[in-house]
Design a protein around this motif. Structure first.
Motif, PDB file in Angstrom:
ATOM      1  N   UNK B  32       1.000  -1.205   0.099  1.00  0.00           N
ATOM      2  CA  UNK B  32      -0.031   0.100   0.070  1.00  0.00           C
ATOM      3  C   UNK B  32       0.913   1.286   0.116  1.00  0.00           C
ATOM      4  N   UNK B  35       1.666   2.509  -3.504  1.00  0.00           N
ATOM      5  CA  UNK B  35       0.354   3.309  -3.869  1.00  0.00           C
ATOM      6  C   UNK B  35       0.222   4.660  -3.755  1.00  0.00           C
ATOM      7  N   UNK B  36       0.666   4.952  -2.222  1.00  0.00           N
ATOM      8  CA  UNK B  36       0.385   6.355  -2.052  1.00  0.00           C
ATOM      9  C   UNK B  36       1.842   7.236  -2.330  1.00  0.00           C
ATOM     10  N   UNK B  39       1.162   7.922  -6.147  1.00  0.00           N
ATOM     11  CA  UNK B  39       0.003   8.805  -6.107  1.00  0.00           C
ATOM     12  C   UNK B  39       0.269  10.209  -5.866  1.00  0.00           C
ATOM     13  N   UNK B  52      -4.389   7.188 -10.090  1.00  0.00           N
ATOM     14  CA  UNK B  52      -4.859   6.360  -9.422  1.00  0.00           C
ATOM     15  C   UNK B  52      -4.143   4.955  -9.933  1.00  0.00           C
ATOM     16  N   UNK B  53      -3.778   4.339  -8.530  1.00  0.00           N
ATOM     17  CA  UNK B  53      -3.206   3.093  -8.698  1.00  0.00           C
ATOM     18  C   UNK B  53      -4.158   1.858  -8.250  1.00  0.00           C
ATOM     19  N   UNK B  54      -4.070   0.904  -9.204  1.00  0.00           N
ATOM     20  CA  UNK B  54      -5.148  -0.201  -8.805  1.00  0.00           C
ATOM     21  C   UNK B  54      -4.192  -1.176  -8.201  1.00  0.00           C
ATOM     22  N   UNK B  55      -4.251  -1.389  -6.939  1.00  0.00           N
ATOM     23  CA  UNK B  55      -3.583  -2.503  -6.073  1.00  0.00           C
ATOM     24  C   UNK B  55      -3.649  -3.874  -6.557  1.00  0.00           C
ATOM     25  N   UNK B  56      -4.972  -4.193  -6.924  1.00  0.00           N
ATOM     26  CA  UNK B  56      -5.278  -5.650  -7.239  1.00  0.00           C
ATOM     27  C   UNK B  56      -4.561  -5.917  -8.520  1.00  0.00           C
TER      28      UNK B  56
END
Lengths: 50, 736
Positions: B32, B35-36, B39, B52-56
């Motif tokens: 995670x 991700x931040x 972004x 926007x990151x899609x972590x899945x």
């Protein structure tokens, strides 16, 4: 039994609100990234004063 | 004209509101925090409106205002943050599949909403029926249920009705035909019951049935989408691009969809040719084994035709494009992947074939039940109709339809968590039946890139300089050297000498990297190093101001190869190694791993012949391989796996792909598949037993449609729970 005349529409209305909410989340793509969502709630990046 | 710039702008698409959008597969996202970091880092660029990151799925979507910022700034920032981005071709987004999945979820939502509300009313009616409900209230409740059920069924049932209609139009039947008929008959009967003020109506049963079926379908869809998205990320990593030569002489890397017939494309040595065309400049040897099956290299020069999918081995070529690029290799790979995804399970096919027999039998049985009761005069026409409908509902092939796909979904989830991606559901069943495992050596048992031998004794400063030069090379050994030196590409004025190596002028000195002869290393040094590391590949580096240095590279085994082989062996599988490599190299590996059966210097045809021989001997073979020469064998084996580093064709012909540097997914896959197969058989057995008991009972008239609907939902639930048991099993094993 006339109370039913109020209660049934109320029950249906609540159900509709739930359905509308689900449709809204679906349209918003809130199920596109289930992994990320549980971490995003912990991040403060969206607060304006940070 | 050596290293082309990638034209990132070509991968972005303009939206109607004037902002630009780009989708990227990002390498290196692990948690995670990434991700931040990404972004926040991207949003700090002026002009970027959203990131926007899609972590899945490990994807990133960036929006920006085209006048304030551009695509390469975004990619440069990502690079600075430590992430490598690989672009998606914007013309290739699969909007259709996305829409289909949304529709399934919407239908599921509607069916769920309606089922809950109708159930609320039904429970009141059931309670009232055994106590003191008055008929007017009951009728009111039934009418309300009907008002909810009709639009809900008409909306949520569309996926089934559409498929049933398609089947019937072509005079076929599938699982959806009996489902659609059952649904509408039950609805019609319920309206009839309501009109004559009967005690029971069956709106609830219809909606529960639809809800369960839709849930199964949505799960199945989700599994296929996840596999596809990972495969697409891998495809983006391999960048289906072409180095297009612009009229002004600049070279830019663009997506294949931006290459048109007539364009000129630069193909460097070691690269895959991504277009069909005619050579207009340069000469080289081309590996055409992918297209013609011939393993000998073909010499190409001016005016020779070259084909997409072949590999340019030695020199640099300029190719004039003749065929629209979109119609070539990429489409072929995609088609293969799609065919693999569409490949239905043998059991499911059996279930579909059963439906062809089954639908007429069931409908005749139901009709006979109706006629029997009615003509014998034992029941009124309406009651006879109820019994007939309950036969229809109870035989609705819900449990049968769910029995296999639910297990497939759960299993592919379990496999995914062990870094295995399956292309099709029936892979699991075929893998469960395997008794022999055949491995390729290079790239499968060994790591895909060679590792530096005796790295401890190497002078780090010289290695770093050699690495910088190597980073400009596309030769596999050059890449391996760059990796060993942790060198980032930098702008040296390098010149590639085909077949020998590369040279560059650094501070007035000519530096060379390549074969020992090219760097003028003495024969004695070469012989000395080869006696210390027999079978190693050598790279030489001549710094110009100092004597040349030799580096030895060898294929290294995957770290857990020995442990995995031991595990597979102890589970009772026969293991064999089939390799195209030299005999002594294969013998060393086989002895190290404790594998007695091995063959070296096997041609692709030889591999198939060996597999056919094994098959003829009654063996079912899992083939694990990665090379172009393995692709036919992968397709010929009962079931096959490829590492994710494999060539596209091998990946497309394999049933499953595993990710990472470890070999353990092969052993995990085998053991999970065995257990999944057991659960499938349990589920099928259960569905058959259930029908064998319930149908005669329903025909005898002992079952009301309500009980039938409950029994059927119950059986669906049971097979689902039985499948979920598998997940709990593999989880605990994971934790231990």
């Amino acid at each position: 039994m006339s109370i039913l005349l109020y209660l049934i529409p109320i029950a249906l209305g609540l159900g509709f609100i739930g359905l509308a909410g689900f449709m809204w989340t679906l349209k918003n793509g809130q199920y596109d990234d289930i992994e990320g969502a549980r971490w995003r709630i912990l991040s403060d990046d969206d607060l304006p004063n940070r | 004209m050596n290293v082309p710039l990638r034209d990132w702008q070509a991968f972005a698409s303009l939206k109607p509101d004037g902002t630009a959008e780009m989708n990227l597969a990002v390498e290196g996202i692990t948690c995670a925090a990434c991700m931040s970091v990404i972004e926040r880092g991207l949003k700090a660029i002026p002009g970027v409106t959203n990131a926007r990151v899609n972590l899945s799925t490990h994807r990133l979507r960036v929006d920006w205002a085209p006048d304030a910022c551009d695509a390469s700034a975004v990619v440069a920032r990502l690079e600075a943050l430590g992430y490598r981005a690989h672009p998606f071709d914007p013309t290739r987004r699969n909007a259709e599949e996305e829409a289909e999945s949304r529709e399934l979820w919407r239908c599921l939502g509607v069916a769920g909403f309606a089922a809950m509300n109708v159930m609320l009313l039904s429970v009141s009616v059931w309670a009232g029926n055994v106590s003191d409900i008055d008929p007017e209230t009951r009728d009111l409740f039934h009418w309300i249920s009907g008002l909810i059920a009709f639009p809900a069924v008409a909306y949520a049932g569309r996926p089934f009705f559409r498929s049933a209609y398609q089947a019937m139009r072509h005079f076929r039947t599938n699982m959806d035909v009996p489902i659609s008929i059952g649904v509408w008959l039950t609805l019609g009967l319920s309206v009839f019951q309501t009109m004559r003020s009967a005690r029971e109506a069956y709106f609830d049963g219809v909606l529960m049935l639809l809800f369960f079926l839709l849930a199964g379908r949505a799960l199945d869809h989700a599994m296929r989408r996840r596999t596809r998205s990972v495969v697409e990320n891998v495809a983006a990593l391999r960048a289906f691009t072409a180095a297009k030569i612009l009229p002004n002489g600049d070279v830019v890397d663009v997506p294949l969809s931006r290459v048109d017939p007539g364009d000129r494309v630069l193909v460097r040595a070691g690269e895959r040719i991504s277009v069909d065309g005619i050579v207009v400049d340069g000469s080289s040897d081309v590996d055409q084994s992918l297209v013609t099956g011939e393993t000998d290299l073909a010499a190409v020069m001016r005016d020779t035709r070259v084909f997409a999918g072949t590999i340019n081995v030695s020199g640099q070529l300029i190719v004039q494009v003749t065929a629209a690029a979109a119609g070539t290799l990429l489409d072929e790979v995609n088609r293969l992947l799609e065919a693999a995804a569409e490949g239905r399970s043998r059991y499911r096919r059996l279930a579909d074939r059963a439906a062809q027999l089954y639908a007429p039998v069931v409908h005749t049985a139901a009709f006979a039940t109706f006629l029997g009761w009615w003509l014998s005069g034992a029941r009124s026409p309406a009651d006879s109709m109820i019994i007939a409908v309950s036969v229809l509902i109870i035989t609705c092939p819900c449990a049968l339809a769910l029995a296999i796909p639910v297990v497939q979904v759960v299993t592919s989830g379990a496999l995914f968590s062990r870094n295995i991606l399956v292309h099709s559901g029936d892979t699991i069943e075929r893998m469960a039946g395997v008794d022999t495992v055949v491995f390729d050596k290079t790239g499968t048992l060994t790591l895909p890139s060679p590792i530096l031998l005796g790295a401890k004794d190497v002078d780090r400063t010289v290695l770093a300089r050699a690495g910088q030069l190597a980073a400009a090379s596309r030769h596999p050994l050059g890449r391996a050297l760059a990796e060993a030196a942790h060198a980032a590409p930098c702008a040296l004025g390098t010149r590639e000498v085909p077949g020998s190596g590369i040279e560059a002028s650094v501070n007035g000195q000519i530096e060379r990297l390549g074969s020992p002869e090219f760097c003028e290393v003495s024969q004695d040094d070469v012989a000395a190093l080869l006696t210390r590391h027999p079978g190693a590949s050598l790279v030489a580096y001549a710094p110009g101001d100092a004597p040349p240095v030799l580096y030895a590279f060898q294929q290294g085994l995957r770290a857990d190869a020995a442990a995995t082989i031991a595990r597979i062996k102890s589970a009772g599988y026969v293991i064999e190694i089939l390799s195209g490599d030299r005999t002594d190299a294969v013998r060393t590996i086989a002895e190290e791993l404790g594998v007695e059966r091995w063959q070296a210097e096997v041609t692709p045809t030889g591999k198939i012949a060996r597999l056919e021989a094994l098959k003829a001997g009654g063996r079912r073979v899992l083939m694990v391989g990665d090379g172009l020469n393995d692709a036919p064998a992968l397709a010929a084996a009962s079931v096959s796996m490829s590492p994710v580093t494999a060539v596209e064709l091998a990946q497309a012909s394999a049933d499953a792909v595993f990710i990472g540097d470890r070999l353990s997914p092969v052993a995990d896959g085998l053991s999970i598949a065995r257990r999944a197969h057991l659960v499938m058989k349990q589920n099928l057995g259960f569905a058959v037993v259930y029908n064998a008991i319930a149908v005669p009972y329903a025909m005898a008239g002992h079952l009301t449609p309500l009980v039938a609907a409950l029994a059927m939902s119950g059986s669906s639930l049971l097979v689902t729970l039985n499948a979920l048991r598998l997940r709990a099993d593999t989880r605990t094993e994971n934790a231990s």
